[in-house]
Design a protein around this motif. Structure first.
Motif: not given
Length: 453
Positions: A97-100, A111-115
Protein backbone atom coordinates in the motif's frame (compact mmCIF):
# COMPACT_ATOMS: atom_id res chain seq x y z
CA UNK A 1 -7.16 -19.21 -16.84
CA UNK A 2 -4.64 -18.48 -19.56
CA UNK A 3 -2.37 -16.71 -17.06
CA UNK A 4 -2.74 -19.54 -14.58
CA UNK A 5 -1.61 -21.98 -17.25
CA UNK A 6 1.43 -19.80 -18.00
CA UNK A 7 2.43 -19.75 -14.33
CA UNK A 8 2.07 -23.52 -14.05
CA UNK A 9 4.09 -23.96 -17.24
CA UNK A 10 6.93 -21.87 -15.79
CA UNK A 11 6.84 -23.89 -12.55
CA UNK A 12 6.97 -27.06 -14.61
CA UNK A 13 10.00 -25.76 -16.48
CA UNK A 14 11.83 -25.16 -13.20
CA UNK A 15 10.83 -28.56 -11.81
CA UNK A 16 12.17 -30.29 -14.93
CA UNK A 17 15.40 -28.34 -14.53
CA UNK A 18 15.72 -29.51 -10.96
CA UNK A 19 15.26 -33.09 -12.03
CA UNK A 20 17.77 -32.73 -14.88
CA UNK A 21 20.69 -33.36 -12.53
CA UNK A 22 23.71 -34.41 -14.63
CA UNK A 23 23.98 -38.19 -14.63
CA UNK A 24 27.77 -38.13 -14.60
CA UNK A 25 27.74 -36.18 -11.38
CA UNK A 26 25.92 -38.91 -9.45
CA UNK A 27 27.46 -42.03 -10.91
CA UNK A 28 30.61 -41.79 -8.82
CA UNK A 29 28.78 -41.29 -5.53
CA UNK A 30 29.48 -43.89 -2.86
CA UNK A 31 27.46 -44.59 0.28
CA UNK A 32 29.00 -43.27 3.46
CA UNK A 33 28.63 -45.48 6.51
CA UNK A 34 29.81 -45.08 10.08
CA UNK A 35 30.58 -48.80 10.33
CA UNK A 36 34.22 -49.34 9.53
CA UNK A 37 35.79 -52.73 8.96
CA UNK A 38 39.38 -53.75 9.33
CA UNK A 39 41.55 -56.25 7.57
CA UNK A 40 41.55 -59.74 9.08
CA UNK A 41 45.24 -59.51 9.91
CA UNK A 42 44.55 -58.89 13.60
CA UNK A 43 42.70 -62.19 13.85
CA UNK A 44 45.93 -63.95 12.89
CA UNK A 45 47.18 -63.54 16.44
CA UNK A 46 44.59 -66.17 17.40
CA UNK A 47 43.43 -64.37 20.55
CA UNK A 48 39.62 -64.04 20.90
CA UNK A 49 39.91 -61.42 23.65
CA UNK A 50 42.11 -59.24 21.44
CA UNK A 51 39.53 -59.59 18.65
CA UNK A 52 36.74 -58.48 20.96
CA UNK A 53 38.79 -55.50 22.18
CA UNK A 54 39.43 -54.37 18.61
CA UNK A 55 35.72 -54.65 17.81
CA UNK A 56 34.94 -52.61 20.93
CA UNK A 57 37.47 -49.94 19.97
CA UNK A 58 36.05 -49.87 16.46
CA UNK A 59 32.69 -48.80 17.84
CA UNK A 60 33.68 -46.66 20.82
CA UNK A 61 37.02 -44.96 20.22
CA UNK A 62 36.50 -41.20 20.16
CA UNK A 63 39.33 -40.40 17.75
CA UNK A 64 37.87 -42.86 15.25
CA UNK A 65 34.41 -41.40 15.70
CA UNK A 66 35.84 -37.95 15.01
CA UNK A 67 37.47 -39.28 11.82
CA UNK A 68 34.13 -40.74 10.70
CA UNK A 69 32.43 -37.39 11.33
CA UNK A 70 35.14 -35.64 9.27
CA UNK A 71 34.44 -38.11 6.47
CA UNK A 72 30.71 -37.38 6.62
CA UNK A 73 31.44 -33.65 6.64
CA UNK A 74 33.50 -34.10 3.46
CA UNK A 75 30.55 -35.96 1.96
CA UNK A 76 28.39 -32.90 2.61
CA UNK A 77 31.02 -30.77 0.88
CA UNK A 78 30.58 -32.95 -2.21
CA UNK A 79 26.81 -32.46 -2.05
CA UNK A 80 27.34 -28.72 -1.60
CA UNK A 81 29.56 -28.56 -4.69
CA UNK A 82 27.03 -30.54 -6.71
CA UNK A 83 24.27 -28.16 -5.67
CA UNK A 84 25.78 -25.76 -8.20
CA UNK A 85 24.12 -27.83 -10.93
CA UNK A 86 20.72 -26.73 -9.62
CA UNK A 87 19.01 -23.36 -10.09
CA UNK A 88 18.24 -21.09 -7.17
CA UNK A 89 14.47 -20.67 -6.94
CA UNK A 90 12.66 -18.05 -4.89
CA UNK A 91 8.94 -17.61 -4.29
CA UNK A 92 7.58 -14.26 -3.13
CA UNK A 93 4.18 -12.88 -2.28
CA UNK A 94 2.78 -9.91 -0.43
CA UNK A 95 0.60 -6.87 -0.24
CA UNK A 96 1.72 -3.29 -0.84
CA UNK A 97 0.00 0.00 0.00
CA UNK A 98 1.50 3.31 -1.12
CA UNK A 99 0.42 6.89 -0.49
CA UNK A 100 1.63 9.50 -3.01
CA UNK A 101 1.82 13.20 -2.06
CA UNK A 102 -0.14 15.28 -4.61
CA UNK A 103 1.71 18.49 -3.78
CA UNK A 104 4.75 17.10 -5.56
CA UNK A 105 2.91 17.37 -8.87
CA UNK A 106 1.17 20.68 -8.23
CA UNK A 107 -0.46 22.93 -5.68
CA UNK A 108 -4.01 21.70 -6.17
CA UNK A 109 -3.21 18.07 -6.95
CA UNK A 110 -4.74 15.69 -4.44
CA UNK A 111 -2.83 12.91 -2.77
CA UNK A 112 -3.47 9.39 -4.05
CA UNK A 113 -3.30 5.96 -2.47
CA UNK A 114 -2.64 2.70 -4.24
CA UNK A 115 -2.58 -0.86 -2.93
CA UNK A 116 -2.08 -4.22 -4.62
CA UNK A 117 -1.30 -7.90 -4.05
CA UNK A 118 1.58 -9.64 -5.82
CA UNK A 119 2.73 -13.25 -6.21
CA UNK A 120 5.92 -14.22 -8.03
CA UNK A 121 8.43 -16.95 -8.79
CA UNK A 122 12.06 -16.28 -9.79
CA UNK A 123 15.00 -18.48 -10.65
CA UNK A 124 18.73 -17.99 -11.22
CA UNK A 125 20.70 -20.75 -12.87
CA UNK A 126 24.40 -20.96 -13.76
CA UNK A 127 24.84 -23.17 -16.80
CA UNK A 128 28.03 -25.21 -16.38
CA UNK A 129 29.01 -24.51 -19.96
CA UNK A 130 32.77 -24.52 -19.30
CA UNK A 131 32.93 -27.08 -16.49
CA UNK A 132 33.58 -24.82 -13.51
CA UNK A 133 31.03 -26.58 -11.28
CA UNK A 134 32.29 -29.97 -12.45
CA UNK A 135 35.84 -29.02 -11.45
CA UNK A 136 34.65 -27.88 -8.02
CA UNK A 137 32.75 -31.15 -7.58
CA UNK A 138 35.83 -33.13 -8.58
CA UNK A 139 37.90 -31.28 -5.99
CA UNK A 140 35.31 -31.95 -3.29
CA UNK A 141 35.19 -35.60 -4.28
CA UNK A 142 38.96 -35.88 -3.89
CA UNK A 143 38.57 -34.27 -0.47
CA UNK A 144 36.05 -36.98 0.44
CA UNK A 145 38.46 -39.70 -0.69
CA UNK A 146 41.15 -38.05 1.42
CA UNK A 147 38.91 -38.07 4.48
CA UNK A 148 38.14 -41.76 3.92
CA UNK A 149 41.86 -42.50 3.85
CA UNK A 150 42.26 -40.40 6.99
CA UNK A 151 39.57 -42.51 8.66
CA UNK A 152 41.44 -45.66 7.63
CA UNK A 153 44.71 -44.22 8.96
CA UNK A 154 43.13 -43.53 12.34
CA UNK A 155 41.63 -47.02 12.37
CA UNK A 156 44.93 -48.69 11.44
CA UNK A 157 46.83 -46.70 14.06
CA UNK A 158 44.17 -47.52 16.66
CA UNK A 159 44.29 -51.27 15.97
CA UNK A 160 48.10 -51.31 15.96
CA UNK A 161 48.34 -49.31 19.20
CA UNK A 162 45.74 -51.51 20.87
CA UNK A 163 47.48 -54.71 19.77
CA UNK A 164 50.89 -53.46 20.92
CA UNK A 165 49.45 -52.43 24.29
CA UNK A 166 47.79 -55.83 24.60
CA UNK A 167 51.12 -57.55 23.89
CA UNK A 168 52.80 -55.34 26.50
CA UNK A 169 50.13 -56.26 29.04
CA UNK A 170 50.66 -59.99 28.47
CA UNK A 171 54.43 -59.47 28.59
CA UNK A 172 54.27 -57.79 32.01
CA UNK A 173 51.92 -60.51 33.26
CA UNK A 174 54.29 -63.22 32.04
CA UNK A 175 57.23 -61.50 33.73
CA UNK A 176 55.17 -61.16 36.91
CA UNK A 177 54.44 -64.88 36.85
CA UNK A 178 58.16 -65.64 36.32
CA UNK A 179 59.06 -63.38 39.24
CA UNK A 180 56.54 -65.10 41.53
CA UNK A 181 57.87 -68.52 40.54
CA UNK A 182 61.42 -67.39 41.25
CA UNK A 183 60.37 -65.96 44.61
CA UNK A 184 58.92 -69.33 45.57
CA UNK A 185 62.11 -71.08 44.40
CA UNK A 186 64.38 -68.59 46.12
CA UNK A 187 62.49 -68.92 49.40
CA UNK A 188 63.33 -72.62 49.32
CA UNK A 189 67.01 -71.80 48.78
CA UNK A 190 66.88 -69.39 51.74
CA UNK A 191 65.55 -72.19 53.92
CA UNK A 192 68.33 -74.48 52.70
CA UNK A 193 71.01 -71.94 53.65
CA UNK A 194 69.37 -71.34 57.03
CA UNK A 195 69.22 -75.07 57.69
CA UNK A 196 72.88 -75.50 56.77
CA UNK A 197 73.81 -72.54 58.98
CA UNK A 198 71.90 -73.97 61.94
CA UNK A 199 73.53 -77.36 61.33
CA UNK A 200 76.95 -75.71 61.45
CA UNK A 201 77.93 -76.65 57.90
CA UNK A 202 77.22 -73.22 56.39
CA UNK A 203 77.89 -69.62 57.29
CA UNK A 204 75.79 -66.45 57.69
CA UNK A 205 77.18 -65.00 54.47
CA UNK A 206 75.36 -67.68 52.49
CA UNK A 207 72.11 -66.89 54.32
CA UNK A 208 72.56 -63.18 53.67
CA UNK A 209 73.30 -63.74 49.98
CA UNK A 210 70.22 -65.95 49.59
CA UNK A 211 68.02 -63.35 51.30
CA UNK A 212 69.54 -60.62 49.13
CA UNK A 213 68.63 -62.47 45.92
CA UNK A 214 65.09 -63.04 47.24
CA UNK A 215 64.71 -59.38 48.24
CA UNK A 216 65.92 -58.12 44.86
CA UNK A 217 63.38 -60.32 43.07
CA UNK A 218 60.56 -59.16 45.34
CA UNK A 219 61.52 -55.57 44.57
CA UNK A 220 60.49 -56.07 40.93
CA UNK A 221 56.89 -56.97 41.86
CA UNK A 222 55.51 -53.45 42.62
CA UNK A 223 56.84 -52.10 39.32
CA UNK A 224 55.36 -54.99 37.37
CA UNK A 225 51.99 -54.60 39.12
CA UNK A 226 51.98 -50.90 38.29
CA UNK A 227 52.84 -51.53 34.62
CA UNK A 228 50.10 -54.17 34.37
CA UNK A 229 47.45 -51.81 35.76
CA UNK A 230 48.50 -48.75 33.76
CA UNK A 231 48.70 -50.74 30.53
CA UNK A 232 45.23 -52.17 31.17
CA UNK A 233 43.98 -48.60 31.72
CA UNK A 234 45.49 -47.45 28.42
CA UNK A 235 43.78 -50.33 26.62
CA UNK A 236 40.46 -49.29 28.15
CA UNK A 237 40.97 -45.71 26.93
CA UNK A 238 41.72 -46.95 23.40
CA UNK A 239 38.48 -48.92 23.57
CA UNK A 240 36.57 -45.79 24.58
CA UNK A 241 35.72 -47.25 27.99
CA UNK A 242 36.36 -46.23 31.57
CA UNK A 243 39.11 -48.41 33.09
CA UNK A 244 36.77 -49.83 35.72
CA UNK A 245 34.64 -51.40 32.97
CA UNK A 246 37.51 -53.38 31.40
CA UNK A 247 40.32 -53.85 33.91
CA UNK A 248 38.74 -56.86 35.68
CA UNK A 249 38.81 -58.75 32.39
CA UNK A 250 42.22 -57.48 31.32
CA UNK A 251 43.89 -58.22 34.65
CA UNK A 252 43.07 -61.89 34.36
CA UNK A 253 46.42 -63.44 33.34
CA UNK A 254 46.67 -64.82 29.81
CA UNK A 255 49.56 -66.05 27.71
CA UNK A 256 51.08 -64.02 24.89
CA UNK A 257 49.22 -64.25 21.55
CA UNK A 258 50.43 -66.69 18.93
CA UNK A 259 52.98 -65.45 16.41
CA UNK A 260 51.29 -65.25 12.98
CA UNK A 261 52.95 -66.93 9.98
CA UNK A 262 56.02 -65.11 8.81
CA UNK A 263 55.39 -63.33 5.47
CA UNK A 264 56.97 -64.81 2.35
CA UNK A 265 60.00 -63.31 0.74
CA UNK A 266 59.33 -60.36 -1.54
CA UNK A 267 56.13 -58.49 -0.65
CA UNK A 268 54.39 -56.96 -3.66
CA UNK A 269 54.67 -53.21 -4.03
CA UNK A 270 50.89 -52.92 -4.58
CA UNK A 271 50.38 -53.88 -0.94
CA UNK A 272 52.29 -50.79 0.15
CA UNK A 273 50.10 -48.54 -2.00
CA UNK A 274 47.04 -49.40 0.05
CA UNK A 275 48.56 -47.74 3.12
CA UNK A 276 46.22 -44.98 4.31
CA UNK A 277 48.96 -42.34 4.38
CA UNK A 278 49.91 -43.13 0.77
CA UNK A 279 46.27 -42.96 -0.29
CA UNK A 280 45.94 -39.69 1.63
CA UNK A 281 48.91 -38.27 -0.25
CA UNK A 282 47.52 -39.55 -3.54
CA UNK A 283 44.08 -38.02 -2.95
CA UNK A 284 45.68 -34.77 -1.85
CA UNK A 285 47.44 -34.60 -5.22
CA UNK A 286 44.11 -35.24 -6.94
CA UNK A 287 42.37 -32.56 -4.87
CA UNK A 288 45.02 -29.93 -5.53
CA UNK A 289 45.04 -30.83 -9.22
CA UNK A 290 41.28 -30.31 -9.29
CA UNK A 291 41.70 -26.98 -7.52
CA UNK A 292 44.19 -25.98 -10.18
CA UNK A 293 41.51 -26.90 -12.71
CA UNK A 294 39.04 -24.63 -10.92
CA UNK A 295 41.59 -21.80 -11.09
CA UNK A 296 41.91 -22.37 -14.84
CA UNK A 297 38.13 -22.19 -15.25
CA UNK A 298 38.20 -18.67 -13.81
CA UNK A 299 39.69 -17.52 -17.12
CA UNK A 300 36.51 -18.61 -18.94
CA UNK A 301 33.17 -16.80 -19.02
CA UNK A 302 30.16 -17.84 -16.96
CA UNK A 303 26.65 -18.18 -18.37
CA UNK A 304 23.69 -17.61 -16.07
CA UNK A 305 19.99 -17.53 -16.81
CA UNK A 306 17.74 -15.44 -14.60
CA UNK A 307 14.00 -15.74 -14.98
CA UNK A 308 10.95 -14.56 -13.13
CA UNK A 309 7.20 -14.66 -13.46
CA UNK A 310 4.80 -12.67 -11.32
CA UNK A 311 1.19 -11.65 -11.09
CA UNK A 312 -0.11 -8.46 -9.45
CA UNK A 313 -3.58 -7.07 -8.78
CA UNK A 314 -5.40 -4.56 -6.57
CA UNK A 315 -7.30 -7.43 -4.95
CA UNK A 316 -6.46 -11.09 -4.31
CA UNK A 317 -9.21 -12.30 -6.63
CA UNK A 318 -7.63 -10.58 -9.59
CA UNK A 319 -4.15 -12.12 -9.19
CA UNK A 320 -4.85 -14.53 -12.04
CA UNK A 321 -7.03 -12.20 -14.04
CA UNK A 322 -6.45 -10.56 -17.39
CA UNK A 323 -3.45 -8.20 -17.66
CA UNK A 324 -2.08 -9.24 -14.21
CA UNK A 325 0.79 -11.42 -15.40
CA UNK A 326 4.40 -10.27 -15.92
CA UNK A 327 7.60 -12.17 -16.63
CA UNK A 328 11.25 -11.76 -17.58
CA UNK A 329 14.02 -13.97 -18.96
CA UNK A 330 17.61 -12.71 -18.84
CA UNK A 331 20.50 -14.89 -20.05
CA UNK A 332 23.80 -13.26 -19.01
CA UNK A 333 27.31 -14.06 -20.19
CA UNK A 334 29.96 -12.69 -17.83
CA UNK A 335 33.64 -12.65 -18.66
CA UNK A 336 36.29 -10.98 -16.54
CA UNK A 337 38.71 -9.36 -18.94
CA UNK A 338 41.21 -7.88 -16.48
CA UNK A 339 41.70 -8.33 -12.73
CA UNK A 340 45.23 -7.12 -12.12
CA UNK A 341 46.74 -10.58 -12.79
CA UNK A 342 44.90 -12.02 -9.76
CA UNK A 343 43.73 -15.08 -11.69
CA UNK A 344 47.21 -15.76 -13.01
CA UNK A 345 48.60 -15.60 -9.49
CA UNK A 346 45.91 -17.93 -8.13
CA UNK A 347 46.57 -20.42 -10.92
CA UNK A 348 50.33 -20.34 -10.36
CA UNK A 349 49.80 -20.79 -6.63
CA UNK A 350 47.49 -23.78 -7.22
CA UNK A 351 50.05 -25.42 -9.52
CA UNK A 352 52.85 -24.93 -6.99
CA UNK A 353 50.74 -26.51 -4.25
CA UNK A 354 50.01 -29.45 -6.54
CA UNK A 355 53.72 -29.89 -7.31
CA UNK A 356 54.51 -29.78 -3.60
CA UNK A 357 51.92 -32.50 -2.94
CA UNK A 358 53.53 -34.66 -5.64
CA UNK A 359 56.87 -34.39 -3.84
CA UNK A 360 55.20 -35.27 -0.56
CA UNK A 361 53.58 -38.28 -2.20
CA UNK A 362 56.94 -39.54 -3.50
CA UNK A 363 58.48 -39.06 -0.06
CA UNK A 364 55.63 -40.97 1.57
CA UNK A 365 56.07 -43.90 -0.80
CA UNK A 366 59.83 -44.08 -0.20
CA UNK A 367 59.35 -43.97 3.58
CA UNK A 368 56.66 -46.65 3.37
CA UNK A 369 58.91 -49.06 1.48
CA UNK A 370 61.69 -48.41 4.01
CA UNK A 371 59.32 -49.12 6.92
CA UNK A 372 58.27 -52.42 5.36
CA UNK A 373 61.88 -53.47 4.85
CA UNK A 374 62.76 -52.52 8.43
CA UNK A 375 59.76 -54.39 9.83
CA UNK A 376 60.72 -57.54 7.92
CA UNK A 377 64.27 -57.29 9.21
CA UNK A 378 63.08 -56.79 12.79
CA UNK A 379 60.79 -59.82 12.56
CA UNK A 380 63.61 -62.01 11.32
CA UNK A 381 66.05 -60.87 14.01
CA UNK A 382 63.42 -61.05 16.78
CA UNK A 383 62.50 -64.65 15.89
CA UNK A 384 66.16 -65.69 15.81
CA UNK A 385 66.79 -63.96 19.13
CA UNK A 386 63.73 -65.60 20.70
CA UNK A 387 64.95 -69.05 19.66
CA UNK A 388 68.36 -68.39 21.16
CA UNK A 389 66.88 -66.93 24.35
CA UNK A 390 64.62 -69.95 24.74
CA UNK A 391 67.56 -72.33 24.55
CA UNK A 392 69.58 -70.12 26.90
CA UNK A 393 66.74 -70.08 29.45
CA UNK A 394 66.58 -73.90 29.37
CA UNK A 395 70.33 -74.17 29.92
CA UNK A 396 70.24 -71.64 32.75
CA UNK A 397 67.46 -73.61 34.46
CA UNK A 398 69.55 -76.74 34.21
CA UNK A 399 72.56 -74.85 35.57
CA UNK A 400 70.51 -73.63 38.55
CA UNK A 401 69.30 -77.14 39.36
CA UNK A 402 72.82 -78.53 39.22
CA UNK A 403 74.21 -75.66 41.33
CA UNK A 404 71.62 -76.13 44.07
CA UNK A 405 72.16 -79.89 44.09
CA UNK A 406 75.94 -79.54 44.33
CA UNK A 407 75.60 -76.87 47.02
CA UNK A 408 73.41 -79.08 49.18
CA UNK A 409 76.08 -81.77 48.91
CA UNK A 410 78.79 -79.26 49.78
CA UNK A 411 80.53 -79.64 46.42
CA UNK A 412 80.26 -76.04 45.18
CA UNK A 413 80.29 -72.57 46.81
CA UNK A 414 76.98 -70.73 47.28
CA UNK A 415 78.15 -67.96 44.96
CA UNK A 416 77.52 -70.34 42.04
CA UNK A 417 73.94 -70.75 43.18
CA UNK A 418 73.52 -66.97 43.38
CA UNK A 419 74.87 -66.53 39.87
CA UNK A 420 72.66 -69.31 38.55
CA UNK A 421 69.55 -67.78 40.18
CA UNK A 422 70.18 -64.33 38.75
CA UNK A 423 71.04 -65.72 35.31
CA UNK A 424 67.94 -67.86 35.14
CA UNK A 425 65.67 -64.93 36.04
CA UNK A 426 67.39 -62.67 33.50
CA UNK A 427 67.27 -65.21 30.67
CA UNK A 428 63.63 -66.06 31.28
CA UNK A 429 62.68 -62.39 31.14
CA UNK A 430 64.82 -61.95 28.04
CA UNK A 431 63.02 -64.83 26.38
CA UNK A 432 59.62 -63.31 27.15
CA UNK A 433 60.79 -59.93 25.88
CA UNK A 434 62.13 -61.39 22.64
CA UNK A 435 58.82 -63.21 22.02
CA UNK A 436 56.97 -59.92 22.59
CA UNK A 437 59.40 -58.13 20.25
CA UNK A 438 58.62 -60.62 17.50
CA UNK A 439 54.88 -60.05 17.98
CA UNK A 440 55.33 -56.28 18.05
CA UNK A 441 57.43 -56.43 14.89
CA UNK A 442 54.62 -58.32 13.18
CA UNK A 443 52.20 -55.57 14.22
CA UNK A 444 54.60 -52.99 12.79
CA UNK A 445 54.69 -54.93 9.52
CA UNK A 446 50.91 -54.99 9.31
CA UNK A 447 50.90 -51.27 10.02
CA UNK A 448 53.61 -50.63 7.41
CA UNK A 449 51.57 -52.53 4.83
CA UNK A 450 48.30 -50.86 5.75
CA UNK A 451 46.91 -54.25 6.78
CA UNK A 452 47.79 -57.88 6.25
CA UNK A 453 49.69 -59.37 3.36
Amino acid sequence: MKHTASLLLFCGFLFNGLCAYPQTASEDSLPITTTVEIDGCWQRFNDPLLDSLINLAENNNYDLRSAVLRMETASKEVSLARSGYYPTVEVSGGWNRTGNAGAIAGKDVKSTTTSYFDLGLSANWEIDLFGRIAAQTKSARAGLDYSKADRDAVLLSLCASLTKSYISLRTYQAQYEVAMNHIASQEKVVKITEARFEAGIGDMLEVTQARLVLSSTKATIPGLESMIKTTANSIAVLCGEYPANLTPTLLTPRSLPSLPPVPPEGIEADLVRRRPDIREAEYQVAQLAAQAGVAQKDFLPTLTIAGSIATSSHDAKGLFGKHSLGYSVAPTLTWTVFDGMARNIRLAEAKLKMQESVEQYNSTVVNAVCEVENALEHIDSAIKEANIEEETAKLSHKSLSLSVDLYKRGLTPFSNVVDAQMNYLTYQNSYITSKADALTSMVSLYQALGGGY
